[in-house]
Design an enzyme around this catalytic site. Structure first.
Site, PDB file in Angstrom:
ATOM      1  N   CYS A  46       0.861  -1.186   0.000  1.00 39.19           N
ATOM      2  CA  CYS A  46       0.000   0.000   0.000  1.00 39.19           C
ATOM      3  C   CYS A  46       0.903   1.244   0.000  1.00 39.19           C
ATOM      4  O   CYS A  46       2.115   1.153   0.165  1.00 39.19           O
ATOM      5  CB  CYS A  46      -0.913   0.007   1.226  1.00 39.19           C
ATOM      6  SG  CYS A  46      -0.032   0.156   2.804  1.00 39.19           S
ATOM      7  N   HIS A  59       5.615  -5.631   8.210  1.00 42.23           N
ATOM      8  CA  HIS A  59       5.529  -7.048   8.530  1.00 42.23           C
ATOM      9  C   HIS A  59       5.790  -7.912   7.302  1.00 42.23           C
ATOM     10  O   HIS A  59       4.895  -8.572   6.771  1.00 42.23           O
ATOM     11  CB  HIS A  59       4.146  -7.372   9.117  1.00 42.23           C
ATOM     12  CG  HIS A  59       4.010  -6.934  10.542  1.00 42.23           C
ATOM     13  ND1 HIS A  59       2.809  -6.632  11.113  1.00 42.23           N
ATOM     14  CD2 HIS A  59       4.934  -6.742  11.515  1.00 42.23           C
ATOM     15  CE1 HIS A  59       2.993  -6.275  12.377  1.00 42.23           C
ATOM     16  NE2 HIS A  59       4.277  -6.327  12.633  1.00 42.23           N
ATOM     17  N   CYS A  91       2.566   5.629   9.175  1.00 44.14           N
ATOM     18  CA  CYS A  91       1.544   5.801   8.153  1.00 44.14           C
ATOM     19  C   CYS A  91       0.563   6.894   8.580  1.00 44.14           C
ATOM     20  O   CYS A  91       0.115   6.909   9.732  1.00 44.14           O
ATOM     21  CB  CYS A  91       0.794   4.485   7.943  1.00 44.14           C
ATOM     22  SG  CYS A  91      -0.597   4.633   6.801  1.00 44.14           S
ATOM     23  N   HIS A 121      -0.271  -5.847  19.467  1.00 40.70           N
ATOM     24  CA  HIS A 121       0.201  -5.334  18.172  1.00 40.70           C
ATOM     25  C   HIS A 121       0.826  -3.958  18.357  1.00 40.70           C
ATOM     26  O   HIS A 121       0.277  -3.104  19.054  1.00 40.70           O
ATOM     27  CB  HIS A 121      -0.970  -5.254  17.195  1.00 40.70           C
ATOM     28  CG  HIS A 121      -0.564  -5.047  15.768  1.00 40.70           C
ATOM     29  ND1 HIS A 121      -0.182  -3.805  15.293  1.00 40.70           N
ATOM     30  CD2 HIS A 121      -0.475  -5.899  14.714  1.00 40.70           C
ATOM     31  CE1 HIS A 121       0.125  -3.911  14.006  1.00 40.70           C
ATOM     32  NE2 HIS A 121      -0.046  -5.160  13.629  1.00 40.70           N
ATOM     33  N   GLU A 140       1.012  -1.363  16.560  1.00 37.51           N
ATOM     34  CA  GLU A 140       0.192  -0.200  16.218  1.00 37.51           C
ATOM     35  C   GLU A 140      -0.772   0.139  17.350  1.00 37.51           C
ATOM     36  O   GLU A 140      -0.942   1.304  17.711  1.00 37.51           O
ATOM     37  CB  GLU A 140      -0.599  -0.446  14.933  1.00 37.51           C
ATOM     38  CG  GLU A 140      -1.439   0.758  14.530  1.00 37.51           C
ATOM     39  CD  GLU A 140      -2.398   0.488  13.388  1.00 37.51           C
ATOM     40  OE1 GLU A 140      -3.494   1.068  13.393  1.00 37.51           O
ATOM     41  OE2 GLU A 140      -2.052  -0.310  12.481  1.00 37.51           O
ATOM     42  N   THR A 154      -5.716  -0.090  12.342  1.00 41.39           N
ATOM     43  CA  THR A 154      -6.125   0.144  10.952  1.00 41.39           C
ATOM     44  C   THR A 154      -6.197  -1.118  10.110  1.00 41.39           C
ATOM     45  O   THR A 154      -6.784  -1.104   9.030  1.00 41.39           O
ATOM     46  CB  THR A 154      -5.166   1.138  10.261  1.00 41.39           C
ATOM     47  OG1 THR A 154      -3.832   0.607  10.300  1.00 41.39           O
ATOM     48  CG2 THR A 154      -5.202   2.495  10.936  1.00 41.39           C
ATOM     49  N   SER A 206      -1.286  -8.406  10.599  1.00 43.38           N
ATOM     50  CA  SER A 206      -2.699  -8.445  10.950  1.00 43.38           C
ATOM     51  C   SER A 206      -3.592  -8.332   9.723  1.00 43.38           C
ATOM     52  O   SER A 206      -4.580  -9.055   9.586  1.00 43.38           O
ATOM     53  CB  SER A 206      -3.022  -7.316  11.934  1.00 43.38           C
ATOM     54  OG  SER A 206      -4.400  -7.302  12.239  1.00 43.38           O
ATOM     55  N   ASN A 207      -3.255  -7.423   8.797  1.00 42.30           N
ATOM     56  CA  ASN A 207      -4.148  -7.252   7.636  1.00 42.30           C
ATOM     57  C   ASN A 207      -4.156  -8.497   6.755  1.00 42.30           C
ATOM     58  O   ASN A 207      -5.175  -8.818   6.136  1.00 42.30           O
ATOM     59  CB  ASN A 207      -3.783  -5.986   6.838  1.00 42.30           C
ATOM     60  CG  ASN A 207      -2.550  -6.142   5.977  1.00 42.30           C
ATOM     61  OD1 ASN A 207      -2.629  -6.547   4.831  1.00 42.30           O
ATOM     62  ND2 ASN A 207      -1.393  -5.801   6.531  1.00 42.30           N
ATOM     63  N   SER A 214       1.918  -5.418   3.190  1.00 41.53           N
ATOM     64  CA  SER A 214       3.371  -5.337   3.393  1.00 41.53           C
ATOM     65  C   SER A 214       4.139  -6.301   2.490  1.00 41.53           C
ATOM     66  O   SER A 214       5.324  -6.544   2.715  1.00 41.53           O
ATOM     67  CB  SER A 214       3.710  -5.630   4.864  1.00 41.53           C
ATOM     68  OG  SER A 214       3.202  -4.640   5.713  1.00 41.53           O
TER      69      SER A 214
END
Length: 401
Positions: free
Chosen positions: A66, A96, A157, A185, A187, A250, A318-319, A379
């Site tokens: 991204c 990650h 970010c 996490h 973040e 996020t 995570s995403n 990532s």
């Protein structure tokens, strides 16, 4: 700590950089050669589909790096170029992805060591350069680095920074931040450090539990035990849930974050009435566009006829895990892998399960006509996706077992 004032002070410091160092063109060429893929571009140009022999690969229409990740990696490369002899550290993995983080180490960028679950900043000295990764860093970590007189390169970010601004608003209005995320996490650790009172909920079940407690009360000790490590110091569920605001990590599932927001909106409306809702509930849109796009593309991908899905990304991403969840929800055989090395043969693939355990599945790749869905987390470089697609084609062509 007045986090808003500290952040403003830090950002005006001569030792702070958030915009890079003017080496974009040189770095862009390097990044293209290391991470981009002509094959992936060819597949994009062919309606995200490619066929070789009896194997069809269907790519999700949004996947991989991204904008925020590209920016973070580019800034890290620029930093190495701008400070060729200085010691450079990163407070966490830059993103990650194992191959990108390995590349950082090859470039002489060190990772802050962790001892007994705590980062050891004693290795950092005045004048060292420290990169804050795409996920951000906690206020406490920034304070340590600022006090040491380090050069700080902030690749956080902007979507993560947006969430920080949201919890700052909660704090100003004396709202407790309900953060949808994973308390370990990095973040979420960073986001919670900017909050006042906070409670981290992992999923809809935990949100429903909190909602029920708000409406009907319950066992205070049970509550505190259930959410141990997931709330702010001196948090009291009997006092600190009268005014709540919604925030999120996020990379969580967009739909789940929205549902959690609706649960608490309905809860506060039920308890305090419609007219008083704004006095007890706040919600701002902090769902990352890139995460949303990749999830939407995955939802579209699983509508096609597929024999299996390969989900590519770091095992701590995570995403990527959320993309895997979508495949599992549709009962499509799927494998979350972080590199081509996980594909041992056409008879064995090593992959991460949703519970975090690594498993090996046999007979995963059919011999007959096969349609394989492929996606990757935010990532993951295109080059990694290319390697995996080429491996699948090779195994099918030669029927290696």
């Amino acid at each position: 700590m007045d986090t808003k004032t500290f952040k403003r002070t830090l950002q005006h410091s001569e030792n702070y950089n958030r915009k890079g160092f003017g080496h974009k063109e040189e770095v862009s060429t390097q990044l293209q050669s290391e991470y981009e893929s002509s094959l992936i571009q060819e597949i994009r140009n062919s309606n995200y589909t490619i066929k070789k022999g009896n194997t069809t690969i269907r790519l999700a229409q949004a996947f991989g790096f991204c904008w925020g990740v590209e920016r973070a990696v580019a800034m890290a490369y620029e930093t190495r170029q701008h400070f060729p002899t200085e010691r450079i550290w990163i407070t966490n993995e830059i993103i990650h992805n194992p191959s990108v983080n390995q590349r950082m180490q090859e470039m002489g960028v060190g990772f802050i060591p962790v001892t007994t679950n705590k980062k050891d900043f004693s290795v950092v000295e005045q004048g060292d350069v420290v990169i804050l990764p795409a996920f951000g860093a906690s206020v406490q970590e920034m304070q340590i680095l600022h006090d040491k007189g380090c050069q700080i390169v902030d690749t956080t970010c902007p979507w993560v920074s947006k969430v920080w601004n949201t919890v700052e608003k909660h704090k100003k209005g004396e709202f407790t931040s309900i953060i949808h995320g994973k308390y370990k996490h990095e973040e979420t650790v960073a986001t919670s450090s900017f909050a006042g009172k906070y409670l981290i909920v992992l999923n809809l079940q935990e949100a429903e539990y909190v909602s029920n407690y708000i409406l009907h009360g319950g066992d205070r000790e049970e509550f505190l035990t259930k959410f141990a490590k997931a709330y702010s110091a001196n948090f009291d569920p009997d006092k600190d849930l009268e005014k709540v605001g919604i925030a999120n990590q996020t990379t969580m599932l967009k739909g789940e974050t929205e549902q959690i927001g609706k649960i608490f909106e309905k809860t506060m409306m039920q308890k305090y009435g419609t007219l008083a809702l704004n006095d007890h509930f706040q919600s701002f849109n902090t769902i990352c566009d890139a995460t949303q796009e990749r999830q939407d593309a995955m939802l579209e991908l699983v509508e096609h006829e597929l024999d299996l899905i390969i989900v590519i990304g770091g095992f701590n991403s995570s995403n990527t895990t959320q993309l895997q969840q979508i495949a599992i929800n549709r009962n499509i055989p799927s494998y979350h892998i972080d590199s081509v090395a996980r594909i041992k043969s056409s008879n064995a693939i090593e992959h991460r399960q949703l519970n975090g355990e690594i498993a090996t599945t046999t007979n995963w790749l059919p011999r007959e006509e096969t349609i394989v869905g492929v996606t990757s987390g935010a990532s993951t470089p295109d080059k990694v996706v290319e390697d995996i697609i080429e491996k699948i084609f090779s195994l099918k062509a030669f029927n290696i077992n």
